[in-house]
Design a protein around this motif. Structure first.
Motif, PDB file in Angstrom:
ATOM      1  N   ASN A  76      71.407  45.130  41.454  1.00  0.00           N
ATOM      2  CA  ASN A  76      72.827  46.126  41.684  1.00  0.00           C
ATOM      3  C   ASN A  76      72.282  46.429  40.409  1.00  0.00           C
ATOM      4  OD1 ASN A  76      72.185  43.567  39.131  1.00  0.00           O
ATOM      5  ND2 ASN A  76      74.788  43.094  38.795  1.00  0.00           N
ATOM      6  N   THR A  84      69.303  50.897  45.908  1.00  0.00           N
ATOM      7  CA  THR A  84      70.394  49.337  44.855  1.00  0.00           C
ATOM      8  C   THR A  84      71.583  49.492  46.185  1.00  0.00           C
ATOM      9  OG1 THR A  84      68.718  50.589  43.747  1.00  0.00           O
ATOM     10  CG2 THR A  84      71.148  49.282  42.995  1.00  0.00           C
ATOM     11  N   CYS A  86      73.136  45.850  45.733  1.00  0.00           N
ATOM     12  CA  CYS A  86      74.526  45.511  45.621  1.00  0.00           C
ATOM     13  C   CYS A  86      74.542  44.073  47.258  1.00  0.00           C
ATOM     14  CB  CYS A  86      75.474  45.630  45.148  1.00  0.00           C
ATOM     15  SG  CYS A  86      75.683  46.615  43.900  1.00  0.00           S
ATOM     16  N   SER A  88      75.459  44.718  49.692  1.00  0.00           N
ATOM     17  CA  SER A  88      76.553  45.070  50.046  1.00  0.00           C
ATOM     18  C   SER A  88      76.073  46.205  51.194  1.00  0.00           C
ATOM     19  CB  SER A  88      77.397  45.612  49.300  1.00  0.00           C
ATOM     20  OG  SER A  88      78.897  45.622  49.773  1.00  0.00           O
ATOM     21  N   GLU A 121      77.013  39.126  46.955  1.00  0.00           N
ATOM     22  CA  GLU A 121      77.219  40.725  47.318  1.00  0.00           C
ATOM     23  C   GLU A 121      78.201  40.914  45.758  1.00  0.00           C
ATOM     24  OE1 GLU A 121      80.018  43.831  50.318  1.00  0.00           O
ATOM     25  OE2 GLU A 121      80.761  41.359  50.606  1.00  0.00           O
ATOM     26  N   PHE A 122      77.452  41.840  45.604  1.00  0.00           N
ATOM     27  CA  PHE A 122      77.866  42.746  44.571  1.00  0.00           C
ATOM     28  C   PHE A 122      78.142  41.882  42.945  1.00  0.00           C
ATOM     29  CE2 PHE A 122      80.179  46.071  46.420  1.00  0.00           C
ATOM     30  CZ  PHE A 122      80.248  47.271  45.669  1.00  0.00           C
ATOM     31  N   VAL A 199      74.965  47.886  38.540  1.00  0.00           N
ATOM     32  CA  VAL A 199      76.478  48.435  39.120  1.00  0.00           C
ATOM     33  C   VAL A 199      77.913  47.068  38.723  1.00  0.00           C
ATOM     34  CG1 VAL A 199      77.542  48.355  41.005  1.00  0.00           C
ATOM     35  CG2 VAL A 199      74.588  49.330  40.884  1.00  0.00           C
TER      36      VAL A 199
END
Length: 486
Positions: A76, A84, A86, A88, A121-122, A199
């Motif tokens: 992230n 990049t 994340c 996701s 994720e994130f 992020v």
């Protein structure tokens, strides 16, 4: 081998940067098929950068502090020209056109990018199970989670796939996986390290920090990434002290506060409690004074966090609308449907859950009852810390209530998963620096983490106490065998 020792060998010509890089790439090849610490391995770039370091040494040039050190970066943090994601589907094809401040500083200091690591994720999770690309595994026992959200970075360092790594910590996402994987994890003071190019998840809580196999290496990494950044308006302008020099200061006479509420916390494993109290006794033997302190709202941090963090996430993730960048659904007849489908298909269940919680908490008629009230409790948590630091120099708690749990253990109970961060969240609420250091093992051979917390910008003292404990306890000298831990 620590960073300082490696630097000395490199300068004396006893080993080359290319040799160290190839050694770690071979290690990744050997174990990452099982661990899945990495989403992308940048072998070609790593070897080219290592060759440049070796050429500079051969030419008699002065080498920077991290010259030739293979490093892994949580995925992230933006890396120019390198995906990049994340973890996701929303950002599966995103290639940043710029470099984050912290990674830019690492490369300027001679560090070698060996790859980008897996995460929830994130950064939303405590086990790396929410990654869209599959979970990472714990090097001590691959049937157990490595923690999260920075589970890939912790697993990579714990398994010897890199010398050190960067992660991000919003509610414990460096410290909790560090505890689960038997490594050192440091969350600096909020604003001590730039967030530009990270992020965003929850902007008032996120902070970048290092994973390493020793406190001394954590100090070396913090020295490079800390400091003012004009591109980040929340980054502090305070001078950066010499963190490595701080390790040498004696700890005799320091007052260590054992937070009463943490040792009475719901779900605290008796083995974890006993191991952490043994670590406290070790500090007492070094000349520290142990004092029981109370932070009455410490355990309210988790409820407060799960209003504030999702609220900020719902605002930050609103930018993913299928228009400007990121995943776009092609199965829509209108702009509104395209946006809705893009988010439904691009985000996983946990991210959607937190967006919905945050949107609800910020909605008309509820913002005062939830978000505003949570911010008021956050202030009370910070005041509890201020009161505690009026009588002690450092606070001591377990890092996590338990050791690493099995995959799927909390799949049907998100609230049980959230409790994994019960003891780490309060430091984020108050913006305080905190570190997790290995302090023992449970009966199953899984690592246990000791958490230390100090006041704002008191990283020198935090590292000082952690280093003295680490050197005295020598926990890893008595570790049980594990197939994927070198």
């Amino acid at each position: 081998m620590g960073i300082a020792e490696w630097r000395g060998q490199l300068e004396r010509g006893e080993v080359s940067a290319r040799e160290l890089t190839d050694q770690h790439l071979a290690r990744i090849e050997a174990v990452d098929g099982t661990l899945h610490s990495f989403l992308e391995v940048t072998a070609e770039r790593a070897r080219a950068d290592a060759d440049r370091v070796d050429a500079a040494r051969s030419a008699g040039e002065s080498l920077p502090p991290l010259a030739g050190v293979p490093l892994a970066i949580k995925d992230n943090l933006c890396t120019k020209g390198i995906r990049t994601t994340c973890s996701s589907r929303m950002l599966e094809q995103f290639v940043p056109p710029y470099e984050s401040t912290v990674t830019e500083r690492l490369w300027q200091a001679g560090g070698i990018l060996i790859g980008k690591t897996n995460l929830d994720e994130f950064a939303m999770g405590s086990s790396t199970e929410t990654s869209a690309f599959g979970p990472s595994r714990n090097p001590w026992n691959p049937e157990r989670v490595p923690g999260g959200s920075s589970g890939g970075s912790a697993s990579a360092v714990g398994s010897g796939e890199c010398v050190a790594a960067l992660g991000s910590d919003t509610g414990g996402s460096i410290r909790q996986p560090a505890a689960f994987c038997g490594v050192v994890g440091l969350k600096p003071t909020y604003g001590r390290v730039s967030r530009w190019g990270l992020v965003a998840f929850a902007s008032s809580l996120d902070q970048v920090g290092p994973f390493s196999t020793s406190v001394a290496d954590a100090a070396e990494l913090l020295q490079v990434i800390a400091g003012e950044d004009r591109r980040d308006g929340t980054c502090l302008k305070a001078p950066v002290p010499d963190y490595s020099a701080a390790l040498k200061a004696p700890v005799k006479g320091l007052r260590v506060g054992l937070v009463k509420e943490c040792f009475e916390a719901e779900g605290l494993d008796p083995q974890v409690k006993a191991s952490v109290l043994t670590a406290a006794a070790q500090l007492e033997a070094l000349g520290c004074e142990l004092v029981e302190v109370s932070c009455p709202r410490f355990n309210d941090g988790i409820a407060t966090y799960y209003v504030i963090a999702p609220s900020e996430a719902s605002a930050n993730l609103a930018r993913y609308d299928g228009v400007k960048y990121g995943y776009r659904s092609e199965q829509a007849a209108s702009l509104a449907e395209m946006t809705a489908r893009s988010r439904a298909e691009g985000f996983g269940d946990e991210v959607q859950r937190r967006i919905l919680i945050g949107t609800y908490a910020l909605s008309a008629g509820y913002v005062d009852a939830y978000y505003k009230k949570a911010q008021q409790v956050r202030t009370l948590i910070r005041r509890d810390f201020d009161a505690a630091f009026g009588s002690v120099d450092v606070l001591l708690t377990p890092t996590s209530p338990t050791t690493a749990f099995r995959f799927g253990a909390h799949a049907e109970d998100p609230l049980a998963m959230y409790l994994a961060d019960l003891l780490t969240i309060p430091a984020n609420m108050a913006g305080l620096p905190a570190i997790s250091v290995p302090c023992g093992f449970d009966d199953g051979g899984l690592p246990i983490g000791l958490q230390l917390i100090t006041g704002v910008l008191e990283e020198p003292r935090l590292l000082q106490v952690a280093h003295h404990y680490e050197q005295a306890a020598r926990v890893m000298d008595t570790r049980p065998s594990a197939a994927l831990v070198p």
